[in-house]
Scaffold this motif. Structure first.
Motif, PDB file in Angstrom:
ATOM      1  N   LYS A 172       0.854  -1.185   0.208  1.00 29.30           N
ATOM      2  CA  LYS A 172       0.073   0.001   0.247  1.00 29.30           C
ATOM      3  C   LYS A 172       0.723   1.334  -0.081  1.00 29.30           C
ATOM      4  O   LYS A 172       0.495   2.067  -0.899  1.00 29.30           O
ATOM      5  CB  LYS A 172      -0.812   0.042   1.104  1.00 29.30           C
ATOM      6  CG  LYS A 172      -1.786  -1.147   1.429  1.00 29.30           C
ATOM      7  CD  LYS A 172      -2.703  -1.081   2.676  1.00 29.30           C
ATOM      8  CE  LYS A 172      -2.053  -0.925   3.761  1.00 29.30           C
ATOM      9  NZ  LYS A 172      -1.130  -1.979   4.038  1.00 29.30           N
ATOM     10  N   SER A 173       1.775   1.323   1.179  1.00 28.81           N
ATOM     11  CA  SER A 173       2.755   2.615   1.361  1.00 28.81           C
ATOM     12  C   SER A 173       3.389   2.789  -0.045  1.00 28.81           C
ATOM     13  O   SER A 173       3.791   3.879  -0.686  1.00 28.81           O
ATOM     14  CB  SER A 173       3.488   2.574   2.364  1.00 28.81           C
ATOM     15  OG  SER A 173       2.522   2.439   3.560  1.00 28.81           O
ATOM     16  N   THR A 174       4.146   1.695  -0.517  1.00 31.05           N
ATOM     17  CA  THR A 174       4.728   1.756  -2.063  1.00 31.05           C
ATOM     18  C   THR A 174       3.956   2.482  -3.064  1.00 31.05           C
ATOM     19  O   THR A 174       4.251   3.218  -3.724  1.00 31.05           O
ATOM     20  CB  THR A 174       5.311   0.296  -2.253  1.00 31.05           C
ATOM     21  OG1 THR A 174       6.074  -0.184  -1.405  1.00 31.05           O
ATOM     22  CG2 THR A 174       6.274   0.572  -3.495  1.00 31.05           C
ATOM     23  N   ILE A 175       2.690   1.974  -3.290  1.00 30.05           N
ATOM     24  CA  ILE A 175       1.836   2.547  -4.299  1.00 30.05           C
ATOM     25  C   ILE A 175       1.577   4.033  -3.993  1.00 30.05           C
ATOM     26  O   ILE A 175       1.511   4.654  -5.021  1.00 30.05           O
ATOM     27  CB  ILE A 175       0.565   1.684  -4.469  1.00 30.05           C
ATOM     28  CG1 ILE A 175       0.853   0.400  -4.745  1.00 30.05           C
ATOM     29  CG2 ILE A 175      -0.588   2.219  -5.270  1.00 30.05           C
ATOM     30  CD1 ILE A 175      -0.239  -0.642  -4.831  1.00 30.05           C
ATOM     31  N   VAL A 176       1.236   4.337  -2.582  1.00 29.74           N
ATOM     32  CA  VAL A 176       1.033   5.575  -2.261  1.00 29.74           C
ATOM     33  C   VAL A 176       2.391   6.618  -2.956  1.00 29.74           C
ATOM     34  O   VAL A 176       2.200   7.859  -3.276  1.00 29.74           O
ATOM     35  CB  VAL A 176       0.516   5.927  -0.933  1.00 29.74           C
ATOM     36  CG1 VAL A 176       0.474   7.501  -0.511  1.00 29.74           C
ATOM     37  CG2 VAL A 176      -0.723   5.428  -0.952  1.00 29.74           C
ATOM     38  N   ASN A 177       3.410   6.268  -2.210  1.00 25.28           N
ATOM     39  CA  ASN A 177       4.581   6.846  -2.799  1.00 25.28           C
ATOM     40  C   ASN A 177       4.578   7.020  -4.154  1.00 25.28           C
ATOM     41  O   ASN A 177       5.101   8.077  -4.540  1.00 25.28           O
ATOM     42  CB  ASN A 177       5.847   5.994  -2.211  1.00 25.28           C
ATOM     43  CG  ASN A 177       6.109   6.147  -0.623  1.00 25.28           C
ATOM     44  OD1 ASN A 177       5.403   7.195   0.072  1.00 25.28           O
ATOM     45  ND2 ASN A 177       6.688   5.261   0.037  1.00 25.28           N
ATOM     46  N   ALA A 178       4.500   6.094  -4.934  1.00 24.83           N
ATOM     47  CA  ALA A 178       4.545   6.161  -6.397  1.00 24.83           C
ATOM     48  C   ALA A 178       3.495   6.918  -6.808  1.00 24.83           C
ATOM     49  O   ALA A 178       4.013   7.889  -7.755  1.00 24.83           O
ATOM     50  CB  ALA A 178       4.069   4.685  -7.105  1.00 24.83           C
ATOM     51  N   LEU A 179       2.319   7.112  -6.410  1.00 25.03           N
ATOM     52  CA  LEU A 179       1.244   8.058  -6.829  1.00 25.03           C
ATOM     53  C   LEU A 179       1.656   9.483  -6.453  1.00 25.03           C
ATOM     54  O   LEU A 179       1.623  10.048  -7.450  1.00 25.03           O
ATOM     55  CB  LEU A 179       0.050   7.776  -6.324  1.00 25.03           C
ATOM     56  CG  LEU A 179      -0.551   6.455  -6.688  1.00 25.03           C
ATOM     57  CD1 LEU A 179      -2.079   6.111  -5.756  1.00 25.03           C
ATOM     58  CD2 LEU A 179      -1.157   6.496  -8.020  1.00 25.03           C
ATOM     59  N   VAL A 180       2.330   9.733  -5.510  1.00 35.27           N
ATOM     60  CA  VAL A 180       2.831  11.132  -5.243  1.00 35.27           C
ATOM     61  C   VAL A 180       4.024  11.305  -5.790  1.00 35.27           C
ATOM     62  O   VAL A 180       4.228  12.717  -6.124  1.00 35.27           O
ATOM     63  CB  VAL A 180       2.671  11.389  -3.706  1.00 35.27           C
ATOM     64  CG1 VAL A 180       3.436  12.543  -3.335  1.00 35.27           C
ATOM     65  CG2 VAL A 180       1.610  10.866  -2.935  1.00 35.27           C
ATOM     66  N   GLY A 181       4.830  10.526  -6.241  1.00 36.15           N
ATOM     67  CA  GLY A 181       6.101  10.640  -6.827  1.00 36.15           C
ATOM     68  C   GLY A 181       7.339  11.007  -5.779  1.00 36.15           C
ATOM     69  O   GLY A 181       8.333  11.309  -6.570  1.00 36.15           O
ATOM     70  N   ARG A 182       7.082  10.711  -4.683  1.00 32.85           N
ATOM     71  CA  ARG A 182       8.230  10.858  -3.902  1.00 32.85           C
ATOM     72  C   ARG A 182       8.094   9.998  -2.598  1.00 32.85           C
ATOM     73  O   ARG A 182       6.718   9.753  -2.247  1.00 32.85           O
ATOM     74  CB  ARG A 182       8.418  12.255  -3.403  1.00 32.85           C
ATOM     75  CG  ARG A 182       7.421  12.563  -2.752  1.00 32.85           C
ATOM     76  CD  ARG A 182       7.686  14.338  -2.317  1.00 32.85           C
ATOM     77  NE  ARG A 182       7.882  15.346  -3.545  1.00 32.85           N
ATOM     78  CZ  ARG A 182       6.930  15.639  -4.198  1.00 32.85           C
ATOM     79  NH1 ARG A 182       5.691  15.477  -3.790  1.00 32.85           N
ATOM     80  NH2 ARG A 182       7.248  16.650  -5.241  1.00 32.85           N
ATOM     81  N   PRO A 183       8.885   9.559  -1.743  1.00 30.37           N
ATOM     82  CA  PRO A 183       8.655   8.615  -0.437  1.00 30.37           C
ATOM     83  C   PRO A 183       8.064   9.748   0.401  1.00 30.37           C
ATOM     84  O   PRO A 183       8.557  10.536   0.950  1.00 30.37           O
ATOM     85  CB  PRO A 183       9.826   8.399  -0.107  1.00 30.37           C
ATOM     86  CG  PRO A 183      10.983   8.636  -1.196  1.00 30.37           C
ATOM     87  CD  PRO A 183      10.572   9.632  -1.950  1.00 30.37           C
ATOM     88  N   VAL A 184       6.783   9.565   0.755  1.00 26.54           N
ATOM     89  CA  VAL A 184       6.143  10.151   1.745  1.00 26.54           C
ATOM     90  C   VAL A 184       5.432   9.186   3.033  1.00 26.54           C
ATOM     91  O   VAL A 184       5.053   9.792   4.098  1.00 26.54           O
ATOM     92  CB  VAL A 184       4.526  10.905   1.087  1.00 26.54           C
ATOM     93  CG1 VAL A 184       5.196  11.930   0.249  1.00 26.54           C
ATOM     94  CG2 VAL A 184       3.920   9.904   0.321  1.00 26.54           C
ATOM     95  N   THR A 185       5.540   7.954   2.823  1.00 24.71           N
ATOM     96  CA  THR A 185       4.891   7.101   3.712  1.00 24.71           C
ATOM     97  C   THR A 185       5.997   5.814   3.928  1.00 24.71           C
ATOM     98  O   THR A 185       6.832   5.782   2.985  1.00 24.71           O
ATOM     99  CB  THR A 185       3.639   6.462   3.275  1.00 24.71           C
ATOM    100  OG1 THR A 185       3.856   5.519   2.326  1.00 24.71           O
ATOM    101  CG2 THR A 185       2.482   7.344   3.183  1.00 24.71           C
TER     102      THR A 185
END
Length: 664
Positions: free
Chosen positions: A76-89
């Motif tokens: 989940k967190s990897t997908i969220v980071n990819a959607l945002v374009g940077r590590p955020v979670t």
């Protein structure tokens, strides 16, 4: 620029008006089958009211909350980071990785989330993206209303049973306006607190992005959660992650997953497939792996009507599901009331029988045997009476008068003997009732819980004295009756010639020998014969009608005192039941459910909705009510929002594409 928090609207009649109050007043204390589930249902319903239904009902055009949920290690967190374009979670091998939920939103939508409009039970922690060797967001703004601005925010909890109590807010232009992403803990986390938090966050969602993997998509826990989504008619987009990159595998797995979704009546908005691939040094997926998901959310962000449709559908489903919960809770309330009534009836029956047995002893003359009979004979010389029944009762009166002038003790001794006998009867019969009730209650889990190791069958020491005091008070009542009845000069002279105590004892003897509250002639046995002596003596003094009135009044006074004594002995049992009653009735919850059904139907029909005002407090963590967050120093702080109040819809806002950030 920041979007202002909307002003509160006037309250209007609504199905939610009082539902929260009814739910808060529900009590399910007895350990009945299903009671624990009922308590969870109450908590979940209150939380969903505060977290999702009330704020969404008030603000249908508020940003759509997309909760990203799924199983441990689903990515989940990897997908969220990819959607945002940077590590955020946080993403990695340590579980659970998502310990504090992170809500990502466009900077212009900050006011929608900084206060307690949604998820009021969670404190806010502001964050920003900075360089971090672990590749995750760092908390920046530690300033929270009601807290020391220099104090560090709550640390991320270690694995265990305690869930995070704060929500990390991250404003990022990469998130389009009108959408927010919330990275939730694992639904099957090793931490029970995180598992419950994940479900709470999913209940607050307008749209689920449910992430599973190629080798775990059929697991039981994810499907339990997905079935709950189907029951609430939540809009769900499903991501199958980590699909082996072999020809035909993705298509085969997708077909099987769709079959499972159809089986459980889950109409997934979209199904996204992501093949297993390498991540870079920062732990990021290649952008093209999530391009399809990013496009879906861009389209949704640009489609106000589509967002409104999703919000309405999920809201209607949540309201309908709340109606189902309200009816289920009503059933639990009925079960508790039935059990309380059963326990009450056991106590009532035992003490009612005790009261009847006391009356039986008083009415059959058995109390006038033994010591009482001997003392009464001392007073009236009954032996002489038996040797000469034809002798006038005037001689008995003379003997009494003679005895009293030289020796007043016999009347007092008779009173004492009557008192002792009556006290013994009351103590004995109420003790039997207490033992019977105690035994019956110990036969069930509910009764054992109420007794909690206490022996209520034991006679309290103070009760013995209270019974004796009540009997003496009744004897005093009888003497007062004698004085009142002998108020005229002639009768008073007769009473005084015999003594008030002796005449009073005669009244008591008649009362104890009467089976119908009024003396009715000779009965077999010493008690009955003794009563005839007393009755004839009283008739000589007062007359027949007056004696009947005296006996009736004294008997009623005694009955009232005995009623109170028996009730007093039953009180320890009844008091344990009195505190259990729920002030909310099942009928009230059924009425609430009917209102919710109507509300859900109107939402689905697209009717204009009246804005309710729900009184009360928000569901909060045991640590206490959360404080609202203070906004950035260069922005005015958003006004505090009552966690249960429902805001008016804001004025239409400009929504140009140039103002929107883009997803990766």
């Amino acid at each position: 620029m920041s979007t202002p928090v909307p002003a509160a609207a006037p309250a209007a009649p609504h199905a939610l008006d009082g539902l929260a109050a009814h739910l808060r007043d529900v009590r399910l204390p007895l350990p009945l089958e299903g009671a624990e589930q009922g308590r969870r249902d109450v908590s979940a319903a209150l939380t969903q009211l505060a977290d999702h239904i009330a704020p969404r009902l008030a603000s249908l055009d508020a940003p759509l909350l997309v909760v990203v949920g799924g199983s441990t290690g689903a990515g989940k967190s990897t997908i969220v980071n990819a959607l945002v374009g940077r590590p955020v979670t946080r993403a990695g091998a340590i579980r659970p990785t998502t310990r504090q939920p992170i809500l990502l939103h466009h900077p212009d939508d900050a006011a929608w989330f900084a206060g307690s409009r949604i998820l009021p039970g969670m404190a806010r922690v502001q964050a920003q993206v900075v360089a971090d060797p672990e590749g995750a967001v760092r908390e920046r703004d530690r300033k929270r209303a009601g807290a020391d601005p220099m104090r560090s925010p709550d640390p991320m909890p270690a694995e265990g049973d305690v869930a995070a109590t704060s929500l990390v807010l991250l404003a990022d232009p990469a998130i389009p306006r009108g959408l927010a992403l919330l990275d939730a803990p694992d639904i099957d986390s090793v931490s029970s607190g995180n598992r419950e938090l994940a479900r709470q966050l999913l209940r607050a969602a307008d749209l689920w992005l449910f992430v599973t993997t190629a080798n775990r998509y059929a697991d039981a826990v994810p499907w339990e959660v997905l079935r709950s989504a189907a029951a609430r008619d939540v809009t769900v987009a499903v991501v199958m992650n980590r699909i082996p990159p072999r020809a035909g595998v993705a298509e085969e797995l997708a077909a099987d997953l769709r079959k499972l979704l159809d089986r459980d009546h889950l109409d997934a908005a979209r199904l996204f497939l992501i093949e297993e691939s390498e991540i870079d040094e920062a732990g990021m997926l290649a952008p093209e792996k999530v391009a399809e998901i990013a496009a879906f959310y861009r389209e949704l962000a640009e489609d106000a009507q589509g967002r409104g449709s999703i919000a309405r559908r999920t809201l209607a489903g949540a309201v309908g599901s709340l109606a189902v919960s309200a009816r289920a809770i009503a059933g639990h309330v009925d079960d508790q009331e039935d059990e309380i009534a059963r326990l009450q009836s056991e106590a009532d029956a035992a003490f009612a029988d005790a009261r009847e047995r006391i009356d039986a002893v008083l009415g059959d003359g058995s109390l006038l045997r033994g010591e009482v009979l001997a003392r009464w004979q001392d007073v009236v010389g009954t032996g002489d009476f038996f040797r000469g029944v034809e002798t006038a009762f005037g001689r008995v009166r003379d003997r009494v008068a003679s005895a009293l002038k030289g020796e007043p003790a016999p009347a007092i001794a008779a009173e004492t003997a009557l008192e002792s006998g009556l006290v013994h009867v009351v103590i004995d019969e109420t003790a039997r009732a207490a033992e019977r009730t105690d035994t019956a209650w110990r036969g069930t889990a509910s009764g054992r819980m109420l007794l909690d190791g206490t022996d209520l069958s034991r006679v309290p020491e103070e009760y013995r004295e209270e019974v004796a005091s009540a009997v003496r008070a009744w004897q005093g009542d009888v003497l007062d009756l004698v004085r009142k009845e002998g108020a005229d000069r002639r009768t008073k002279a007769r009473v005084m010639s015999l003594g008030v105590n002796a005449v009073g004892v005669a009244v008591m003897v008649v009362v104890f020998a009467s089976t119908a509250f009024i003396p009715t002639g000779l009965e077999v046995g010493a008690g009955a014969t003794t009563a005839v002596v007393g009755q004839k003596l009283l008739e000589t003094i007062f007359g027949d009608e007056a004696v009947r009135r005296l006996a009736r009044t004294a008997r009623v006074a005694l009955s009232d005192r005995l009623d109170r004594l028996v009730a007093q002995r039953a009180e320890p049992f009844r008091s344990r039941l009195d505190v259990l009653a729920s002030s909310t009735t099942s009928a009230e919850l059924e009425e609430d459910a009917a209102g919710l059904d109507a509300l859900a139907a109107s939402i689905r029909a697209g009717e204009a909705l009246e804005v309710p005002a729900v009184a009360g407090e928000a569901a909060v963590d045991e640590a206490g009510a959360p404080a609202d967050v203070v906004a950035d120093a260069d922005e005015p702080a958003p006004r505090p929002v009552d966690p249960w109040s429902i805001e008016a819809r804001p004025a239409d806002r400009e929504d140009t594409s140039s103002e929107r950030g883009e997803l990766a």
